[in-house]
Design an enzyme around this catalytic site. Structure first.
Site: not given
Ligand SMILES: [Zn+2]
Length: 336
Positions: A192, A282
């Site tokens: 990520y 998130e």
């Molecule tokens: Zn995300």
């Protein structure tokens, strides 16, 4: 109003991802994909009320800009047709959540990307989600291979068909990779953050926003390594004879606040102009635990913004104002 611009449906009823496993197995075994299982409204309600909605209430946020589980996009599995079926199923489910909880969720879609396939194959699904389902943006995976980076950089003309559609619909994309299938890169801890940092560096080396002056990207997870290394990126841009980064990229590139500790948010706020920061958590799922140093969940990110030593008007921009600027369709979506 406090708008969380980055949440994924990580608590979807089990049969949703159960079907995904069957779908991929059918592709691998060259057999027919089974029909989608039924998912009742009550099952969707149950999956939201005790999870996302509970956390919104506990943490004092109002609306989540909500998209399918990011690691679950898994664009590397199957082929473009399989991705299309899966994207449609995931986006339809997000739409059902937004319809059941219209005050709490606004949809953002995943796209039916597939490694080596032109993102032109994604424009129809983006248009369907925006025009028919009322979605306000999309997640764009810069690496559909899942950690092997086989497609051209995001600044390449390869990507232009989806950018043309984003501009036409006036919707932004969050640059968001999916699952890593490269064992070198942990999905949420390595892949990520690599994806975020890599996309920003790609934007520096090219002239994408000359071709698309109104194209907008959110780089999530606080911009990966970018704010911490802002001096490096400014210096590289200077060596490449580019304008100052604030003039060159910050009309088009925004950062969210999914940085899970106070010093990280302090740095983000010191380095990146307030106009370019969007509140996000998130949740649920990237990091689930409680920070023993604070006694609060790492992803309870509103606390960090509350503690920033900046004027209230700047906090309002981070919590709400900037989201409306980046997602022009948000206001209308909230009025339904
Ligand atoms: Zn995300």
């Amino acid at each position: 109003m406090i708008i969380d611009c980055h949440g994924h449906y990580t608590t979807a009823p089990k049969q949703h991802e159960g079907w995904r496993a069957q779908q991929v197995a059918a592709f691998d075994g060259k057999s027919a994909v089974p029909p989608r299982p039924a998912i009742s409204d009550d099952e969707i309600r149950d999956s939201i009320v005790g999870a996302q909605l509970k956390l919104q209430k506990e943490r004092g946020t109002d609306v989540t800009i909500f998209s399918p589980r990011a690691a679950g996009m898994s664009h590397h599995l199957g082929d473009a047709k399989i991705s299309e079926q899966w994207a449609r199923a995931c986006n339809d489910l997000i739409h059902r959540v937004c319809t059941l909880f219209p005050e709490n969720f606004v949809g953002v879609c995943m796209l039916p990307q597939s490694p080596g396939v032109s993102p032109a194959n994604c424009t129809a699904e983006l248009e369907r989600c925006v025009k028919e389902l009322g979605f306000i943006g999309c997640n764009l995976n810069p690496d559909p291979s899942g950690g092997y980076w086989k497609d051209p950089p995001m600044t390449d003309r390869f990507w232009y068909p989806i950018y043309e559609k984003m501009v036409e619909l006036d919707v932004p994309a969050m640059v968001h990779v999916s699952m890593s299938c490269n064992p070198n890169f942990h999905t949420t801890g390595g892949h990520y953050i690599n994806g975020d940092t890599t996309a920003f560096m790609q934007f520096i080396t090219a002239e994408l926003f000359k071709d698309f002056p109104t194209l907008r990207f959110i780089i999530p997870h606080g911009g990966g390594a970018v704010p911490y290394h802002w001096g490096r990126y400014r210096g590289i841009a200077q060596d490449l004879k580019k304008p100052l980064l604030k003039d060159f990229l910050l009309k088009n590139v925004y950062f969210d606040t999914c940085v899970y500790h106070q010093p990280g948010i302090n740095l983000l706020s010191q380095v990146i102009p307030t106009d370019n920061i969007l509140f996000a958590s998130e949740m649920v799922g990237a990091v689930r635990g409680v920070d023993p140093e604070t006694g609060f969940n790492y992803d309870d990110t509103k606390r960090y913004i509350d503690k920033l030593a900046i004027p209230a008007a700047d906090k309002q921009k981070i919590f709400e104002g900037n989201a409306h600027k980046v997602f022009p369709r948000l206001a209308k979506a909230l009025k339904k």
